[in-house]
Scaffold this active site. Structure first.
Site, PDB file in Angstrom:
ATOM      1  CB  SER A  35      -0.882   0.035   1.250  1.00 12.97           C
ATOM      2  OG  SER A  35      -1.863  -0.958   1.186  1.00 12.97           O
ATOM      3  CG  HIS A  68      -2.922  -1.656  -3.554  1.00 12.69           C
ATOM      4  ND1 HIS A  68      -1.833  -2.497  -3.505  1.00 12.69           N
ATOM      5  CD2 HIS A  68      -3.249  -1.403  -2.270  1.00 12.69           C
ATOM      6  CE1 HIS A  68      -1.533  -2.750  -2.243  1.00 12.69           C
ATOM      7  NE2 HIS A  68      -2.373  -2.094  -1.467  1.00 12.69           N
ATOM      8  CG  HIS A  97      -5.278  -6.853  -0.504  1.00 12.85           C
ATOM      9  ND1 HIS A  97      -5.246  -5.862  -1.464  1.00 12.85           N
ATOM     10  CD2 HIS A  97      -4.232  -6.617   0.313  1.00 12.85           C
ATOM     11  CE1 HIS A  97      -4.217  -5.069  -1.233  1.00 12.85           C
ATOM     12  NE2 HIS A  97      -3.575  -5.499  -0.165  1.00 12.85           N
ATOM     13  CE1 TYR A  99      -8.974  -4.982   0.985  1.00 12.46           C
ATOM     14  CE2 TYR A  99      -7.155  -6.011   2.163  1.00 12.46           C
ATOM     15  CZ  TYR A  99      -7.650  -4.999   1.366  1.00 12.46           C
ATOM     16  OH  TYR A  99      -6.812  -3.997   0.949  1.00 12.46           O
ATOM     17  CD  GLU A 100      -8.390  -6.002  -3.633  1.00 12.46           C
ATOM     18  OE1 GLU A 100      -8.715  -5.367  -4.641  1.00 12.46           O
ATOM     19  OE2 GLU A 100      -7.227  -6.417  -3.436  1.00 12.46           O
ATOM     20  CB  ALA A 127       1.089  -0.521   4.685  1.00 13.13           C
ATOM     21  CG  MET A 230      -5.571  -6.471   6.441  1.00 14.15           C
ATOM     22  SD  MET A 230      -6.855  -5.285   6.001  1.00 14.15           S
ATOM     23  CE  MET A 230      -6.965  -4.308   7.513  1.00 14.15           C
ATOM     24  CB  SER A 231      -1.069  -8.109   1.963  1.00 14.52           C
ATOM     25  OG  SER A 231       0.059  -7.449   2.485  1.00 14.52           O
ATOM     26  CG  ASN A 254      -1.646   1.459  11.559  1.00 14.82           C
ATOM     27  OD1 ASN A 254      -1.281   1.050  10.446  1.00 14.82           O
ATOM     28  ND2 ASN A 254      -2.351   0.721  12.391  1.00 14.82           N
ATOM     29  CG  HIS A 280      -6.761   2.895   3.298  1.00 10.62           C
ATOM     30  ND1 HIS A 280      -5.791   1.908   3.337  1.00 10.62           N
ATOM     31  CD2 HIS A 280      -6.887   3.238   1.982  1.00 10.62           C
ATOM     32  CE1 HIS A 280      -5.362   1.670   2.089  1.00 10.62           C
ATOM     33  NE2 HIS A 280      -6.005   2.464   1.262  1.00 10.62           N
TER      34      HIS A 280
HETATM   35  N1  HPA Z   1      -3.923  -3.775  10.775  1.00 11.40           N
HETATM   36  C1  HPA Z   1      -3.994  -4.571   9.680  1.00 11.40           C
HETATM   37  N2  HPA Z   1      -3.478  -4.242   8.519  1.00 11.40           N
HETATM   38  C2  HPA Z   1      -2.836  -3.070   8.422  1.00 11.40           C
HETATM   39  C3  HPA Z   1      -2.725  -2.200   9.503  1.00 11.40           C
HETATM   40  C4  HPA Z   1      -3.304  -2.574  10.745  1.00 11.40           C
HETATM   41  O1  HPA Z   1      -3.245  -1.858  11.758  1.00 11.40           O
HETATM   42  N3  HPA Z   1      -2.021  -1.112   9.073  1.00 11.40           N
HETATM   43  C5  HPA Z   1      -1.734  -1.334   7.770  1.00 11.40           C
HETATM   44  N4  HPA Z   1      -2.228  -2.510   7.373  1.00 11.40           N
END
Ligand code: HPA
Length: 305
Positions: A35, A68, A97, A99-100, A127, A230-231, A254, A280
């Site tokens: 990302s 993306h 992903h 989740y998509e 990320a 998530m990847s 984060n 995001h």
């Molecule tokens: N959680 C899950 N996936 C992420 C996060 C998060 O805090 N930050 C970036 N991708």
């Protein structure tokens, strides 16, 4: 069926070989851009590059997430000033992903195609949220292990008939993250004088798309995760199935929020739950700030391959 999947991989490979000049069509390295990290592809040298959009390649799905794009970029990368020893790469700008809504087989299809094209090394960036309390946004983490939560509970990219042409039924994952590549990355960070903090740790793969609850972050910490995202793990697993070398690099964008929730029983209640949540936008902002350092690291590492 398995034969259909093999045929689709062959179609994609043929479509790529048709359109990419020979000196770029046998790449050594696949770089998957996380990302906000699509700028890695800007380190491809000169104008000898070819871009193929996913929708023009058989079997490729479209990338649907902000941050993306959705194309493969073929070109030469490295830091040799004479440009004699540049390395042919594919950048996957925009990953797919789970989740998509894509199956793991669809999401990892590009890794199969890259394997068929002769790629030997995969550099996987992402990320991620910081779970380790020492991690702050902007830090980097070299992956040295993972926890594949969906995989452990039966949603696994290698589920179903084994693709014998690619690898064994029961591949190991205890040695997934190549030690020499990890050492080389640290060495390149020193050589490039990067001041950014680099950790080494465990990436927990969760399906998303929700960011983790407070209790989930505490659970992940107890279970030994340093970062969560998530990847990446599906691609790592599929690459390792065929014995490709893998380097995984997480950009901490984060902190996972792990404070206990507020209590309705306590009057002068603590931080409201609305404070301190991942978003995001925050992910993309920190990715943007650190992107250049990630680009430099990847470019220098590729130059050694
Ligand atoms: N959680 C899950 N996936 C992420 C996060 C998060 O805090 N930050 C970036 N991708």
């Amino acid at each position: 069926s398995t034969q259909d999947y093999y045929d689709l991989i062959a179609d994609a490979t043929a479509s790529i070989r048709d359109r990419v000049p020979a000196h770029l069509a046998s790449p050594k390295v696949l770089i998957i851009c996380g990302s906000g990290l699509g700028g890695i592809a800007s380190r491809i040298k000169g104008d000898a590059e070819v871009i193929l959009h996913y929708e023009t390649i058989p079997g490729f799905q479209k990338s649907t997430v902000a941050g993306h794009a959705g194309h493969l970029q073929f070109g030469l990368m490295g830091i040799d000033p004479n440009q004699d020893n540049l390395v042919p790469v594919i950048c996957m700008v925009g990953r797919l992903h789970f989740y998509e809504g894509y199956s793991f087989q669809a999401a990892t299809f590009p890794v199969r195609v890259a394997t068929e094209l002769g790629v030997e090394t995969v550099i996987i960036t992402n990320a991620a949220g910081g779970v380790n309390p020492r991690y702050v946004p902007g830090d980097l983490m070299i992956m040295n292990d993972h926890i594949n939560f969906p995989g452990l509970s039966g949603q696994h990219p290698l589920k179903g008939p084994n693709l014998e042409k690619f690898g064994p039924r029961f591949p190991a994952t205890s040695d997934a993250y190549d030690l020499e590549l990890r050492k080389a990355l640290i060495h390149q960070a020193e050589a490039a004088n990067l001041s950014r903090t680099i950790h080494e740790g465990v990436y927990a793969f969760v399906s998303g798309p929700t960011f983790e609850s407070r209790a989930e972050v505490r659970m992940l910490r107890l279970m030994g995760a340093d970062a969560v995202g998530m990847s990446s793990v599906p691609e790592v697993v599929v690459a390792r199935h065929s014995g490709l070398k893998v380097l995984g690099l997480s950009l901490i964008t984060n902190s996972g929020v792990s404070d206990p929730p507020t209590s309705a029983f306590i009057d002068d209640s603590q931080t409201p739950d609305s404070k301190g949540h991942a978003s995001h936008e925050e992910v993309l902002l920190h990715a943007q700030e650190a992107a250049q350092d990630v680009e430099t690291l990847v470019e220098r590492l590729v130059g050694l391959l």
